[in-house]
Write a protein that holds these residues in place. Structure first.
Motif, PDB file in Angstrom:
ATOM      1  N   HIS A  23       0.831  -1.206   0.000  1.00  0.00           N
ATOM      2  CA  HIS A  23       0.000   0.000   0.000  1.00  0.00           C
ATOM      3  C   HIS A  23       0.863   1.253   0.000  1.00  0.00           C
ATOM      4  N   TYR A  27       0.240   3.951  -2.818  1.00  0.00           N
ATOM      5  CA  TYR A  27      -0.396   5.207  -2.425  1.00  0.00           C
ATOM      6  C   TYR A  27       0.575   6.185  -1.781  1.00  0.00           C
ATOM      7  N   ILE A 277      -0.479   4.106  -7.580  1.00  0.00           N
ATOM      8  CA  ILE A 277      -1.748   3.389  -7.749  1.00  0.00           C
ATOM      9  C   ILE A 277      -1.513   1.969  -8.245  1.00  0.00           C
TER      10      ILE A 277
END
Length: 364
Positions: A23, A27, A277
């Motif tokens: 993640h 992000y 992303i």
């Protein structure tokens, strides 16, 4: 009796990162954008976190964002379109030429320029795929030809509207607002969603990704790589021409030297976006986030009073960083190291007595 043979070592598996690390990689760029906005807001509390600054960001960065999205499509297939800046300059000059000098109605002029941009994209794709010329060289050559056409159309000068100016409906393509926000911001949003839908949800997008990651595999599974690469360049040329229409509505003058200044920011946004992303894969949402990061950084640096030369320095340094990070993310994606950690594979079960012609530990 012989010593029991040692069991073979299990095959090595790529080291996978945990969900948290995955993640962070996906992000981290959006989080950095928010953090950078907060930092400049604290340093410049009276000028940066204002409605005027946000409005200026959304308006001024719309054309670079559209161009970055245009650059993203060929990059998906492993190609680069260096004619973006030249195409932008030619498109906006042709709009002004048709509206001002040829007296065309502005809707027809815009449609003709967008159709011409698609034709230029087809030419780029054919030269690259059927001419077997590297995309860098091919698009640089076609771009130079477009620059020559731009100079021929304008005669080296500028196209200036008469005293009556341009049609208000045409300039409203860039100057108007919707829901209190600049209309160009909505163009970028719609284009981003359309590109995301094509690349992430439709078979066409999957084919383009396969072509970009492994052209040989695309041929083996029956994907016509040449045809789809031409499609990618066509889409890029069409979007570039649309950006040229917006540029004409913004500047309201035909300047043959404009366009090249947008080339570097477009590639910085597209390459840096491939690290967000969907790390390791060029994607529309990542490109949009990268453009937002560049816009926040440049605006904050400008309000801090930096000299003009900091802008190309910022773009050049960010491009080097983007290329390095994009290559690193792509390598991790190929090795499987960027995937979330999965449960370990069960240990191989040793053969039971009587299998393979005997009992383990004895010779047949």
């Amino acid at each position: 009796m012989t010593a029991p043979p040692s069991s073979p070592a299990p095959p090595s598996r790529p080291r996978r990162r945990g969900p948290a690390a995955h993640h962070i990689g996906a992000y981290g760029l959006p989080a950095l954008t928010v953090l950078l906005f907060l930092v400049f807001s604290l340093l410049l509390p009276r000028t940066f976190p204002t409605r005027d600054t946000v409005h200026a960001l959304l308006s001024s960065q719309s054309i670079p964002a559209v161009l970055a999205l245009a650059a993203t499509v060929p990059i998906v297939t492993g190609a680069f379109d260096l004619s973006l800046g030249y195409g932008l300059g030619l498109a906006h000059v042709m709009v002004m030429q048709l509206v001002v000098n040829e007296r065309w109605p502005w809707p027809w002029a815009c449609l003709a320029v967008v159709a011409g941009g698609a034709a230029v994209g087809v030419l780029n794709g054919v030269v690259v795929e059927f001419g077997r010329i590297d995309s860098f060289i091919a698009t640089l050559g076609t771009g130079s030809m477009m620059y020559a056409v731009t100079g021929w159309v304008t005669g080296g000068g500028r196209i200036v509207p008469g005293p009556q100016g341009l049609p208000p409906a045409f300039t409203d393509l860039y100057d108007s607002t919707l829901l209190g926000l600049p209309v160009p911001a909505f163009y970028v949003l719609v284009l981003t969603l359309a590109l995301w839908l094509v690349l992430e949800r439709l078979p066409l997008g999957r084919y383009l990704y396969v072509i970009g990651s492994n052209p040989r595999a695309a041929d083996l599974v029956g994907i016509p790589a040449r045809r789809y690469t031409v499609y990618a360049f066509t889409a890029s040329g069409l979007v570039v021409a649309f950006a040229g229409v917006l540029l004409a509505a913004q500047q309201q003058i035909g300047n043959p030297s404009v366009g090249l200044d947008y080339l570097l920011p477009a590639f910085v946004g597209a390459l840096l976006g491939s690290t967000a992303i969907r790390p390791g894969r060029p994607n529309a949402l990542g490109t949009l986030v990268a453009v937002a990061l560049l816009a926040v950084g440049l605006t904050g640096i400008g309000q801090l009073g930096a000299d003009f030369w900091t802008i190309p320095l910022f773009h050049g340094g960010t491009l080097l960083l983007a290329v390095g990070l994009a290559g690193y993310s792509a390598r991790r994606l190929r090795t499987g190291a960027d995937a979330p950690r999965e449960a370990p594979a069960p240990s191989p079960v040793p053969p039971s007595p009587g299998q393979d012609g005997g009992t383990p530990g004895t010779t047949p």
